[in-house]
Design a protein around this motif. Structure first.
Motif, PDB file in Angstrom:
ATOM      1  N   PRO A 126       5.287  26.281  -1.102  1.00 44.60           N
ATOM      2  CA  PRO A 126       6.057  25.450  -0.158  1.00 44.60           C
ATOM      3  C   PRO A 126       5.307  24.184   0.242  1.00 44.60           C
ATOM      4  N   ASN A 127       6.073  23.160   0.591  1.00 47.78           N
ATOM      5  CA  ASN A 127       5.520  21.876   1.032  1.00 47.78           C
ATOM      6  C   ASN A 127       5.305  21.936   2.544  1.00 47.78           C
ATOM      7  N   ARG A 128       4.184  22.557   2.947  1.00 46.41           N
ATOM      8  CA  ARG A 128       3.957  22.799   4.376  1.00 46.41           C
ATOM      9  C   ARG A 128       3.654  21.520   5.152  1.00 46.41           C
ATOM     10  N   THR A 129       3.060  20.517   4.496  1.00 45.34           N
ATOM     11  CA  THR A 129       2.769  19.261   5.201  1.00 45.34           C
ATOM     12  C   THR A 129       4.035  18.430   5.411  1.00 45.34           C
TER      13      THR A 129
ATOM     14  N   PRO B 178       0.824  -1.214   0.000  1.00 48.84           N
ATOM     15  CA  PRO B 178       0.000   0.000   0.000  1.00 48.84           C
ATOM     16  C   PRO B 178       0.858   1.263   0.000  1.00 48.84           C
ATOM     17  N   GLY B 179       0.239   2.375  -0.422  1.00 49.52           N
ATOM     18  CA  GLY B 179       0.954   3.642  -0.402  1.00 49.52           C
ATOM     19  C   GLY B 179       0.221   4.731  -1.166  1.00 49.52           C
ATOM     20  N   PHE B 180       0.935   5.856  -1.381  1.00 44.04           N
ATOM     21  CA  PHE B 180       0.304   6.991  -2.067  1.00 44.04           C
ATOM     22  C   PHE B 180       1.280   7.645  -3.039  1.00 44.04           C
ATOM     23  N   LEU B 181       0.690   8.361  -4.000  1.00 45.29           N
ATOM     24  CA  LEU B 181       1.431   9.146  -4.994  1.00 45.29           C
ATOM     25  C   LEU B 181       0.903  10.580  -4.936  1.00 45.29           C
ATOM     26  N   GLY B 182       1.767  11.554  -4.673  1.00 43.26           N
ATOM     27  CA  GLY B 182       1.347  12.941  -4.551  1.00 43.26           C
ATOM     28  C   GLY B 182       1.191  13.622  -5.903  1.00 43.26           C
ATOM     29  N   TYR B 183       0.305  14.610  -5.933  1.00 45.10           N
ATOM     30  CA  TYR B 183      -0.003  15.351  -7.162  1.00 45.10           C
ATOM     31  C   TYR B 183       1.244  15.937  -7.812  1.00 45.10           C
ATOM     32  N   ASP B 184       2.213  16.385  -6.985  1.00 45.32           N
ATOM     33  CA  ASP B 184       3.367  17.104  -7.536  1.00 45.32           C
ATOM     34  C   ASP B 184       4.351  16.207  -8.276  1.00 45.32           C
ATOM     35  N   LEU B 185       4.077  14.903  -8.346  1.00 47.30           N
ATOM     36  CA  LEU B 185       4.849  14.020  -9.241  1.00 47.30           C
ATOM     37  C   LEU B 185       4.651  14.426 -10.700  1.00 47.30           C
TER      38      LEU B 185
ATOM     39  N   ILE C 157      -3.105  26.023 -13.009  1.00 49.73           N
ATOM     40  CA  ILE C 157      -3.386  25.686 -11.609  1.00 49.73           C
ATOM     41  C   ILE C 157      -2.249  26.176 -10.721  1.00 49.73           C
ATOM     42  N   ASP C 158      -1.026  25.893 -11.125  1.00 51.84           N
ATOM     43  CA  ASP C 158       0.103  26.284 -10.286  1.00 51.84           C
ATOM     44  C   ASP C 158       0.266  27.803 -10.236  1.00 51.84           C
ATOM     45  N   ARG C 159      -0.100  28.470 -11.319  1.00 49.73           N
ATOM     46  CA  ARG C 159       0.028  29.929 -11.351  1.00 49.73           C
ATOM     47  C   ARG C 159      -1.040  30.608 -10.489  1.00 49.73           C
ATOM     48  N   HIS C 160      -2.253  30.038 -10.450  1.00 48.81           N
ATOM     49  CA  HIS C 160      -3.372  30.751  -9.830  1.00 48.81           C
ATOM     50  C   HIS C 160      -3.782  30.229  -8.452  1.00 48.81           C
ATOM     51  N   GLU C 161      -3.541  28.961  -8.149  1.00 51.85           N
ATOM     52  CA  GLU C 161      -3.816  28.490  -6.791  1.00 51.85           C
ATOM     53  C   GLU C 161      -2.726  29.022  -5.863  1.00 51.85           C
ATOM     54  N   ASN C 162      -3.033  29.153  -4.578  1.00 47.64           N
ATOM     55  CA  ASN C 162      -2.035  29.734  -3.665  1.00 47.64           C
ATOM     56  C   ASN C 162      -1.543  28.733  -2.622  1.00 47.64           C
ATOM     57  N   SER C 163      -1.678  27.434  -2.912  1.00 46.30           N
ATOM     58  CA  SER C 163      -1.153  26.402  -2.006  1.00 46.30           C
ATOM     59  C   SER C 163      -0.672  25.209  -2.827  1.00 46.30           C
ATOM     60  N   ARG C 164       0.255  24.474  -2.265  1.00 44.52           N
ATOM     61  CA  ARG C 164       0.750  23.253  -2.904  1.00 44.52           C
ATOM     62  C   ARG C 164      -0.252  22.130  -2.631  1.00 44.52           C
ATOM     63  N   ARG C 165      -0.579  21.366  -3.632  1.00 46.56           N
ATOM     64  CA  ARG C 165      -1.567  20.295  -3.436  1.00 46.56           C
ATOM     65  C   ARG C 165      -0.971  19.105  -2.672  1.00 46.56           C
ATOM     66  N   GLY C 166       0.256  18.736  -2.965  1.00 47.10           N
ATOM     67  CA  GLY C 166       0.878  17.631  -2.238  1.00 47.10           C
ATOM     68  C   GLY C 166       0.132  16.322  -2.454  1.00 47.10           C
TER      69      GLY C 166
END
Length: 423
Positions: free
Chosen positions: A98-101, A79-86, A348-357
């Motif tokens: 920034p990667n706040r999490t 089991p595991g996960f893949l983050g959006y920023d891949l 998305i990266d230009r206009h959103e103001n947080s990293r999706r992670g």
């Protein structure tokens, strides 16, 4: 590894005890389909605990390195996960926030013990499965408090959301894109909470087919996702994007009216069909020619919080494709980007103001048979117990005809269960 099958007199109590027992381990993946069994998933409750081996993305060649990890640990659950920023590894993209999490872009583990729990039976695999059954049965289900301390805030104000919405619609009218998924983050800093109790409450308020309590170290993913990203069963790939959301009614007749309005809404239908086309295009990269099919279009699925429009797209995998190739060819989930996909992700990266992670990435497992099943990470709380950062995102699709007021309210509707847990 030894396998033990046992009969259960009360599977619900055994499952709750097993979750309580599992939460003590450093690595945990608890998946609960909440009775939403379909023809494509065959798990009621799956639990993996303990770390025999693990894989963490180092920021380069993640999919190829993950495949090497899978190949070196055959015939087991992973089991595991893949983050959006891949996305940044797959295309010429970057993430400016920034990667706040402080979560990695991917994490998978080979468990020491796995449990498959059905309605009447459980199968336990590990070094001493009988001892595991005894430990679980001796576990007392503790009534715990949430102990949430922290102030939940929005990173994007309502007025900022409307401003970004307007700019993205301008890009649509210019022809840069024809659909884009705009997301906003709700967060608390230096927060503390009981993650197990938060998950229990979330699963009670919003039971979904891909409910998950995932833990590694002091990092937690608490998910009530209703959406399958991608599954592999033998030579068949299957994706089930969601586009189209309506609230549940207060009465049976109002509920039926809301369902009728959803299935007849030109906006919701066009959003769904746009993403179906995108997913068909993504699957073509892994498919035997001529095998991509959109079999079930615009099916209404009803959950405790919302009605959703879901479509199903399948293909046969062509020879020579590895498991991670088929995922990388479709990643990130198209329902969370927009179309065309790369242009949408740039905006998305230009206009959103947080990293999706982890959010809008994928969460699930590879099976001992070489299959896999991953959900889209939505309706999900991310919590880092080390730095106290708690986060969840909500979002929705913007098209030329979208109404900002309605889309903003839909964001709040999608986050309703998460707000309720933390109130």
């Amino acid at each position: 590894m030894v396998s033990l099958a046992c009969h259960l007199n009360d599977s619900e109590t055994f499952t709750q005890k097993a979750l309580q027992w599992a939460a003590q381990f450093d690595s945990v993946c608890y998946l609960d389909s909440n009775g939403y069994r379909d023809n494509h998933g065959n798990i009621d409750v799956f639990i993996a605990v303990g770390t025999a081996a693990s894989f963490t993305s180092d920021g380069s060649d993640t999919f190829a390195k993950l495949q090497q990890f899978l190949d070196s640990h055959p015939n087991t659950w992973i089991p595991g996960f893949l983050g959006y920023d891949l996305k940044n590894e797959l295309e010429a993209l970057h993430s400016q926030h920034p990667n706040r999490t402080e979560f990695p872009d991917a994490y998978f583990f080979v468990p020491q013990y796995t449990l498959l729990i059905g309605k009447y039976n459980a199968e336990i695999k590990g070094a001493n499965p009988r001892a595991i059954v005894e430990q679980i049965e001796a576990t007392e289900i503790q009534e715990e408090s949430l102990d949430f301390k922290g102030q939940l805030r929005s990173r994007m104000s309502r007025s900022a959301y409307f401003s970004v919405f307007d700019q993205l619609q301008h890009h649509i009218r210019k022809g840069d894109i024809y659909e884009v998924n705009l997301c906003q983050e709700f967060f608390a800093e230096r927060a503390s909470l009981n993650p197990l109790e938060a998950y229990r409450r979330l699963n009670e308020v919003s039971p979904t087919p891909f409910s998950c309590f995932f833990k590694f170290g002091q990092k937690y993913i608490l998910s009530a996702s209703p959406e399958r990203f991608l599954s592999k069963n033998g030579r068949i790939l299957l994706s089930q994007p969601i586009k189209g959301t309506a609230p549940r009614g207060k009465t049976a007749s109002e509920d039926e009216q809301l369902k009728s309005a959803l299935i007849s809404s030109p906006k919701e239908i066009s959003e769904n069909i746009m993403i179906v086309d995108l997913v068909r295009n993504d699957l073509t990269r892994s498919a035997q020619p001529g095998t991509v099919k959109a079999s079930d279009l615009l099916q209404i699925h009803s959950f405790k919080q919302v009605h959703q429009l879901i479509s199903t797209i399948t293909c046969q995998i062509r020879e020579g494709m590895s498991s991670t190739d088929t995922i990388a060819n479709t990643f990130p989930p198209g329902s969370m980007t927009g179309a065309p996909k790369i242009s949408a992700m740039q905006l998305i990266d230009r206009h959103e103001n947080s990293r999706r992670g982890v959010y809008s990435g994928a969460l699930g497992y590879f099976s001992p048979q070489g299959n896999y099943d991953f959900s889209v990470v939505i309706r999900t709380m991310i919590y880092n117990g080390e730095n106290g950062y708690l986060s969840f995102h909500t979002g929705g699709a913007i098209t030329d005809g979208a109404d900002p007021e309605k889309e903003y309210n839909e964001c709040l509707l999608k986050g309703k269960a998460l707000f309720e847990v933390l109130k």
